[in-house]
Scaffold this motif. Structure first.
Motif, PDB file in Angstrom:
ATOM      1  N   LEU A   5      32.640  49.099  77.299  1.00 22.06           N
ATOM      2  CA  LEU A   5      32.393  48.631  75.938  1.00 22.06           C
ATOM      3  C   LEU A   5      33.574  47.827  75.408  1.00 22.06           C
ATOM      4  CD1 LEU A   5      30.573  51.760  74.495  1.00 22.06           C
ATOM      5  CD2 LEU A   5      29.604  49.722  75.577  1.00 22.06           C
ATOM      6  N   LYS A  21      25.452  43.941  71.050  1.00 23.60           N
ATOM      7  CA  LYS A  21      24.336  44.877  70.914  1.00 23.60           C
ATOM      8  C   LYS A  21      23.286  44.772  72.018  1.00 23.60           C
ATOM      9  CE  LYS A  21      21.105  46.754  67.544  1.00 23.60           C
ATOM     10  NZ  LYS A  21      20.676  46.720  66.138  1.00 23.60           N
ATOM     11  N   MET A  24      24.643  46.360  75.158  1.00 18.56           N
ATOM     12  CA  MET A  24      24.721  47.825  75.067  1.00 18.56           C
ATOM     13  C   MET A  24      23.336  48.427  75.205  1.00 18.56           C
ATOM     14  SD  MET A  24      27.680  49.120  72.465  1.00 18.56           S
ATOM     15  CE  MET A  24      26.847  48.694  70.967  1.00 18.56           C
ATOM     16  N   GLN A  25      22.326  47.795  74.633  1.00 22.16           N
ATOM     17  CA  GLN A  25      20.960  48.290  74.763  1.00 22.16           C
ATOM     18  C   GLN A  25      20.518  48.273  76.223  1.00 22.16           C
ATOM     19  OE1 GLN A  25      19.088  45.603  71.972  1.00 22.16           O
ATOM     20  NE2 GLN A  25      19.058  47.153  70.359  1.00 22.16           N
ATOM     21  N   LYS A  28      22.109  51.210  78.034  1.00 22.48           N
ATOM     22  CA  LYS A  28      21.417  52.459  77.726  1.00 22.48           C
ATOM     23  C   LYS A  28      20.088  52.551  78.480  1.00 22.48           C
ATOM     24  CE  LYS A  28      21.868  54.527  73.774  1.00 22.48           C
ATOM     25  NZ  LYS A  28      21.997  55.011  72.422  1.00 22.48           N
ATOM     26  N   ILE A  34      25.762  56.469  76.040  1.00 24.28           N
ATOM     27  CA  ILE A  34      26.694  56.047  74.988  1.00 24.28           C
ATOM     28  C   ILE A  34      26.347  56.880  73.763  1.00 24.28           C
ATOM     29  CG2 ILE A  34      27.535  54.134  73.577  1.00 24.28           C
ATOM     30  CD1 ILE A  34      26.375  52.220  75.744  1.00 24.28           C
ATOM     31  N   ASN A  36      25.918  58.095  69.973  1.00 28.42           N
ATOM     32  CA  ASN A  36      25.539  57.340  68.779  1.00 28.42           C
ATOM     33  C   ASN A  36      26.771  56.930  67.983  1.00 28.42           C
ATOM     34  OD1 ASN A  36      22.822  57.536  69.386  1.00 28.42           O
ATOM     35  ND2 ASN A  36      22.538  59.382  68.166  1.00 28.42           N
ATOM     36  N   TYR A  39      28.439  54.047  69.848  1.00 28.98           N
ATOM     37  CA  TYR A  39      27.557  52.880  69.722  1.00 28.98           C
ATOM     38  C   TYR A  39      27.751  52.221  68.357  1.00 28.98           C
ATOM     39  CZ  TYR A  39      23.130  50.281  70.209  1.00 28.98           C
ATOM     40  OH  TYR A  39      22.173  49.303  70.295  1.00 28.98           O
ATOM     41  N   ASP A  40      27.717  53.030  67.308  1.00 28.32           N
ATOM     42  CA  ASP A  40      27.891  52.514  65.946  1.00 28.32           C
ATOM     43  C   ASP A  40      29.285  51.927  65.750  1.00 28.32           C
ATOM     44  OD1 ASP A  40      25.311  53.302  65.369  1.00 28.32           O
ATOM     45  OD2 ASP A  40      25.908  55.138  64.330  1.00 28.32           O
TER      46      ASP A  40
END
Length: 50
Positions: A5, A21, A24-25, A28, A34, A36, A39-40
């Motif tokens: 990341l 984003k 990262m999706q 996943k 990852i 939450n 991720y945020d």
């Protein structure tokens, strides 16, 4: 040391990628876990929050 990341964030900063984003999706979807919270936080650092 830098994780996946972190590399995504650096890539965005260097304008190698436009957004973190979607990547990262994809991670996943491929089964990479990852939290939450992380991720945020990455989205916040990448300035990709709503």
């Amino acid at each position: 040391m830098i994780g996946t990341l972190g590399l995504l964030l650096m890539s965005k900063e260097l304008k190698i990628i436009a957004e973190v984003k979607p990547l990262m999706q994809q991670l996943k979807k491929k089964g990479i876990w990852i939290s939450n919270k992380l991720y945020d936080e990455v989205l916040r650092l990448a300035q990709e929050t709503d």
